[in-house]
Design a protein around this motif. Structure first.
Motif, short mmCIF file in Angstrom:
data_model
loop_
_atom_site.label_atom_id
_atom_site.label_comp_id
_atom_site.label_asym_id
_atom_site.label_seq_id
_atom_site.Cartn_x
_atom_site.Cartn_y
_atom_site.Cartn_z
N MET A 54 91.34 43.66 60.23
CA MET A 54 91.13 45.09 60.35
C MET A 54 92.44 45.84 60.54
O MET A 54 92.64 46.92 59.99
CB MET A 54 90.20 45.37 61.52
N MET A 55 93.36 45.21 61.30
CA MET A 55 94.67 45.86 61.51
C MET A 55 95.42 45.95 60.17
O MET A 55 96.09 46.94 59.88
CB MET A 55 95.51 45.08 62.51
N LEU A 56 95.30 44.88 59.36
CA LEU A 56 95.96 44.88 58.05
C LEU A 56 95.38 45.97 57.17
O LEU A 56 96.10 46.66 56.45
CB LEU A 56 95.75 43.54 57.36
N GLY A 57 94.04 46.10 57.24
CA GLY A 57 93.37 47.15 56.48
C GLY A 57 93.95 48.51 56.84
O GLY A 57 94.18 49.35 55.97
N ALA A 58 94.21 48.68 58.14
CA ALA A 58 94.77 49.95 58.59
C ALA A 58 96.15 50.17 57.98
O ALA A 58 96.47 51.27 57.53
CB ALA A 58 94.86 49.97 60.11
N LEU A 59 96.96 49.11 57.91
CA LEU A 59 98.30 49.23 57.30
C LEU A 59 98.20 49.70 55.85
O LEU A 59 98.99 50.53 55.40
CB LEU A 59 99.03 47.89 57.34
N LEU A 60 97.21 49.15 55.14
CA LEU A 60 97.05 49.51 53.73
C LEU A 60 96.76 51.00 53.58
O LEU A 60 97.22 51.63 52.63
CB LEU A 60 95.90 48.71 53.11
N ILE A 61 95.98 51.54 54.54
CA ILE A 61 95.67 52.96 54.48
C ILE A 61 96.95 53.78 54.51
O ILE A 61 97.05 54.82 53.88
CB ILE A 61 94.76 53.36 55.67
N PHE A 62 97.94 53.26 55.23
CA PHE A 62 99.20 54.00 55.34
C PHE A 62 100.16 53.67 54.21
O PHE A 62 101.31 54.05 54.23
CB PHE A 62 99.86 53.72 56.68
N GLY A 63 99.68 52.91 53.25
CA GLY A 63 100.50 52.60 52.09
C GLY A 63 101.53 51.52 52.33
O GLY A 63 102.48 51.37 51.58
N LEU A 90 89.16 52.86 64.90
CA LEU A 90 90.03 52.82 63.72
C LEU A 90 90.22 54.21 63.08
O LEU A 90 91.36 54.62 62.83
CB LEU A 90 89.49 51.81 62.70
N PRO A 91 89.13 54.93 62.83
CA PRO A 91 89.29 56.21 62.16
C PRO A 91 90.15 57.20 62.95
O PRO A 91 90.77 58.09 62.36
CB PRO A 91 87.86 56.75 62.05
N VAL A 92 90.21 57.05 64.29
CA VAL A 92 91.01 57.95 65.12
C VAL A 92 92.48 57.90 64.72
O VAL A 92 93.20 58.89 64.80
CB VAL A 92 90.87 57.56 66.61
N THR A 93 92.93 56.73 64.26
CA THR A 93 94.35 56.55 63.98
C THR A 93 94.75 57.05 62.59
O THR A 93 95.92 57.04 62.25
CB THR A 93 94.75 55.08 64.08
N PHE A 94 93.77 57.45 61.77
CA PHE A 94 94.06 57.77 60.38
C PHE A 94 95.06 58.90 60.21
O PHE A 94 95.83 58.92 59.27
CB PHE A 94 92.77 58.10 59.60
N GLY A 95 95.04 59.86 61.15
CA GLY A 95 95.92 61.02 60.98
C GLY A 95 97.36 60.77 61.38
O GLY A 95 98.22 61.59 61.13
N LEU A 96 97.64 59.62 62.02
CA LEU A 96 98.99 59.38 62.57
C LEU A 96 99.93 58.82 61.51
O LEU A 96 99.50 58.39 60.45
CB LEU A 96 98.90 58.41 63.74
N ASP A 97 101.23 58.79 61.86
CA ASP A 97 102.14 58.10 60.94
C ASP A 97 102.02 56.59 61.19
O ASP A 97 101.54 56.18 62.24
CB ASP A 97 103.58 58.61 61.11
N PRO A 98 102.39 55.76 60.20
CA PRO A 98 102.06 54.32 60.29
C PRO A 98 102.53 53.66 61.57
O PRO A 98 101.77 52.90 62.18
CB PRO A 98 102.78 53.72 59.09
N VAL A 99 103.77 53.93 62.00
CA VAL A 99 104.28 53.25 63.19
C VAL A 99 103.43 53.60 64.41
O VAL A 99 102.97 52.73 65.14
CB VAL A 99 105.76 53.62 63.43
N ALA A 100 103.17 54.90 64.58
CA ALA A 100 102.38 55.35 65.72
C ALA A 100 100.98 54.74 65.67
O ALA A 100 100.45 54.28 66.68
CB ALA A 100 102.29 56.87 65.73
N ALA A 101 100.39 54.73 64.46
CA ALA A 101 99.03 54.22 64.33
C ALA A 101 98.98 52.75 64.71
O ALA A 101 98.07 52.30 65.43
CB ALA A 101 98.54 54.42 62.90
N LEU A 102 99.96 51.98 64.22
CA LEU A 102 99.95 50.55 64.50
C LEU A 102 100.18 50.28 65.98
O LEU A 102 99.55 49.41 66.58
CB LEU A 102 101.01 49.85 63.64
N ILE A 103 101.06 51.07 66.58
CA ILE A 103 101.32 50.93 68.02
C ILE A 103 100.04 51.22 68.80
O ILE A 103 99.66 50.49 69.71
CB ILE A 103 102.47 51.87 68.44
#
Lengths: 507, 322
Positions: A333-342, A49-62
């Motif tokens: 967890m995936m939803l949590g990731a979305l929240l990180i991206f606002g 999960l933390p690996v995706t933090f730097g990406l833009d939301p679409v890329a991270a979710l993909i």
């Protein structure tokens, strides 16, 4: 026509070189980590999960979606080859996948699993594209009474899961139900059977039990064979691949049934892939002409549940994205990731973030293609895992199992629990008690109890709602239908057998 | 690389020995923040967003570790008994101050065993109803509950969570009766609220806003003492008929009891700076939470008040466990 506009938007997002790369990286890394015994999708996503933090939301979710189904497939690989289900939904594929691997047909089982997943998943994606909002609306009609009736239907349908002695099967379901009662009672908050140990307050995790009962037990059984291998390795060449694809062509029925079952269960918030795989397996067993093949390496026993698993995982995105309500812990967890991206998931996502939604849907399919392209050539490599000398293979599997179990809660207590379940699992296996029904009891028991009690709480103790609410009533009628069918067919078989005996006597 | 590390470590050790006559220097190399909830939840996300800037500020590596279990008790217990050199911190939610009232066999003392470091963030809860409920305001809801005491259920994320006790506080302050229906987490409860299977719920503002905007839920009030800046038209529950009502969810940073003085000073300074910074303000706005402002002893007083408040609510609601 909207659909085509949306799709072209989706594919233009998903096929951009950067997103394609993230998808590929996600699928690859997900498979590589998921293939470690004992490490399932949950642990894989938590690690990555933390690996995706730097990406833009679409890329991270993909990328996260890629990791998710990559690790699901990775889990299936080790479940088939080594009997180590890292995720509840891959427990079922062990039942026939592992016997196939022991007969030297591991490569075949992997091809069937990959292709079934792919077809089941692709069909699910088409339905998600066309019907997502409608399905989400329908899912909202399900509340505790409906879930209770659905679980009863699932339990009844999955009763065929047990092999061998009926009494032993029932005993193991009861053991699973018993283990499922450990932990904090949801309705009152009281701790049950925790012996004042905080480590038991949230109950016993499925993975720990599955690892003890399936994986460690299997390792000990193999060690008993003193130098003799129970795993037969065969080379997997191009000719085997064509043969495997030809066998897959006979699996259409199983794959389609698996897809239907998977999609139905996956689309309901709060059920998820696990029940879908159990039900799909039972369905295959009950439609098969010769159900005695199951548990000994029936290909339908791999194809049906694998198709159901992937189709349920994809359908599970519907409630997650359209309602903002995750169907299981992984989706949470995936939803949590979305929240990180606002991005706040909710009914507005499809309209407000069309690039995200349609990009994700398109990338799901691309990811499935990549997964297939990646894994078909690798099947020979995976199958060769079995040629690793046991003195190296088994200690490493044990090590990974311990890491996997530890990673669930970061607790050493869970490793002690694993040791306990390994001993219990081994003794029970020696006495010919089947392991799958324990899992069924452990997974479904707490859900059934929870929904029954909540339904009664909401209805102030009135049982009649199970019959007056239409969806619940239909589900219970279907359950009754299955029970009557089983009774009638058992009586008929007994009669036919007696008739045969009588004719034989006369002759 | 390894050789360099050893060298650096030897150097640090020598420095440490030289300085050992005085207090041990802070910050330590590595700071672990224990999150007593699973990865991906709000607490976890806050910890991960805080880890980077805090590490930069202190010149240390900050690592987030999840130790979930028993409503946060397992992770809190771990930190309560950890080494108090400032290398082990705890970021936890309102559970921390609710648990003492709720559970009488906690393996630690919530007031005595922790050093309160800072209030990191606040999340207002909102009182929402399904649109079919014939109540357009807090007053109408109270009226409705009084007319039909058996008619209303309210959902929650589980016994003893902040959205359960927000409801219990509401019940005890208004004298109405609503049946509490617990779910295994806020998500399934929200699903049943959207489907109209339960009529009322207290849930965090970020979760409910999209549903309110799409007309699937009706918001009656926010649980904070003051109106929320992003929703200026929504009244607080206090002004809408329940004077004195306040029940926000909040997230605090703690260490084990007896943190050395220099650790306290460094943490105080770093957090005061961070919580007032533009960077954190932007990040937290994205997460729909508001930065906390209390650091050190102010935060300690706040924690003590909260424990007392929730103990009262638990007692009047009769939800004590065990």
């Amino acid at each position: 026509m909207d659909l085509f506009a949306n799709l072209s938007l989706g594919f233009s997002v998903a096929l951009s070189p950067a997103n394609l790369l993230y998808c590929l990286v996600g699928v690859t890394v997900g498979t590589l980590i998921g293939v470690l015994p004992g490490i399932g999708p949950m642990a894989t996503i938590a690690i990555l999960l933390p690996v995706t933090f730097g990406l833009d939301p679409v890329a991270a979710l993909i990328m996260l979606a890629g990791i998710y189904y990559g690790s699901m497939y990775g889990s299936a690989i080790t479940s088939i080859l080594l009997n180590t289900p890292g995720h509840a939904a891959s427990a079922v594929v062990c039942l026939d996948g592992y016997p196939l691997a022991r007969n030297g047909q591991g490569g075949l089982a992997l091809v069937i699993s990959a292709l079934s997943s792919f077809v089941g998943g692709s069909l699910a994606i088409i339905l998600v594209m066309t019907f997502a909002p409608m399905v989400a609306e329908f899912g909202l009609r399900f509340s505790s009474p409906e879930y209770f009736s659905m679980l009863i239907l699932g339990l009844t349908a999955a009763a065929g899961l047990s092999q061998g002695s009926f009494i032993k099967g029932i005993a193991m379901v009861l053991l699973g139900l018993g283990i499922g009662t450990v932990g904090t009672d949801l309705t009152s908050g009281v701790q049950r059977f925790t012996f004042d140990n905080w480590n038991l307050a949230d109950g016993i995790n499925f993975v720990i039990l599955a690892m003890g009962f399936f994986a460690v037990t299997e390792i000990v059984f193999n060690l008993e064979q003193k130098g003799r291998s129970t795993l037969v390795h065969t080379r997997f060449a191009m000719a085997d691949l064509t043969a495997a694809v030809r066998s897959f062509a006979r699996m259409w029925g199983a794959v389609l049934r698996g897809f239907g079952i998977g999609f139905t269960f996956g689309a309901l918030p709060g059920s998820g892939p696990t029940i879908a795989t159990f039900v799909a397996y039972s369905a295959e067993k009950s439609v098969a002409r010769d159900s005695s093949r199951f548990g000994k390496g029936a290909l339908e026993g791999v194809a049906g549940p694998e198709s159901a698993n992937n189709s349920a995982s994809i359908a599970g995105l519907i409630p997650t994205l359209t309602l903002g309500v995750p169907g299981d812990a992984i989706m949470a967890m995936m939803l949590g990731a979305l929240l990180i991206f606002g991005i706040t998931p909710g009914p507005g996502v499809i309209v407000d973030e069309p690039e995200l939604f349609w990009g994700l849907v398109a990338s799901l399919w691309i990811g499935n293609v990549l997964l297939l392209a990646l894994n078909i050539p690798l099947i020979g490599v995976w199958a060769r895992v079995l040629t690793i000398p046991y003195k190296l293979l088994y200690p490493s599997i044990l090590l990974f199992i311990c890491i996997g179990v530890f990673s669930i809660n970061n607790r050493t207590f869970d490793i002690g629990l694993l040791a306990l379940f390994s001993v219990v699992g081994y003794v029970l296996a020696k006495l010919d008690f089947p392991a799958a029904p324990v899992l069924l009891g452990l997974i479904l028991g707490p859900m059934i109890e929870d929904h029954l009690r909540r339904a009664l709480l909401m209805g102030r103790g009135d049982f009649s709602m199970f019959f007056t609410r239409p969806i619940s009533a239909i589900l219970l009628l279907a359950t009754l239908g299955i029970v009557i069918y089983v009774i009638v067919s058992t009586i008929q078989q007994a009669r036919q057998a007696r008739a045969r005996d009588e004719t034989e006597v006369r002759q | 690389m390894n050789g360099f590390k050893t060298l650096a470590a030897t150097g640090l050790l020598a420095l440490g020995l030289a300085a050992s006559a005085q207090a041990q220097s802070y910050p330590v190399d590595q700071i672990h923040i224990t999150v007593p909830f699973p990865a991906g939840g709000t607490t976890d996300i806050l910890a991960r967003e805080l880890a980077g800037p805090l590490g930069e500020e202190l010149g240390a590596t900050v690592i987030v570790e999840n130790r979930p279990g028993a409503g946060g008790t397992v992770g809190s217990n771990y930190v309560a008994h950890a080494n108090a050199d400032g290398s082990q911190l705890l970021l936890t939610a309102t559970h921390h101050v609710i648990n003492p009232g709720l559970r009488d066999n906690l393996p630690y003392d919530t007031m005595e065993d922790f050093s309160e470091v800072a209030l990191i963030a606040l999340v207002p809860n909102a009182l929402v109803v399904h649109p079919d409920v014939p109540a357009n305001s807090v007053a109408e809801l109270i009226e409705l509950a009084k007319e039909d005491p058996d008619g209303l259920n309210f959902g929650s994320s589980g016994v003893g969570g902040s959205n359960h006790l927000s409801g219990e506080l509401f019940k005890s302050m208004t004298g109405i009766d609503m049946l509490h229906v617990p779910y295994p987490g806020a998500a399934p409860a929200m699903t049943d609220l959207l489907g109209g299977h339960i009529p009322v719920m207290f849930d965090s503002l970020p979760t409910v806003v999209p549903h309110v905007q799409s007309g699937k839920l009706r918001i009656l009030g926010v649980t904070t003492a003051e109106r929320v800046s992003s929703l200026p038209d929504v009244p607080t529950i206090a002004e809408a008929g329940v004077p004195g009502y306040a029940a926000a969810s909040w997230f605090g940073l703690y260490g084990p009891a007896g943190l050395p003085e220099d650790a306290r000073t460094s943490l105080d300074a770093a957090l005061t700076k961070l919580l007032g910074s533009e960077e954190i303000a932007t990040t937290f706005k994205k997460l729909n939470v508001e930065p906390g402002e209390l650091v050190g002893s102010d935060f300690e007083t706040f924690v003590a008040d909260e424990i007392e408040k929730w103990q009262g609510v638990v007692k009047s609601a009769g939800v004590e466990l065990q």
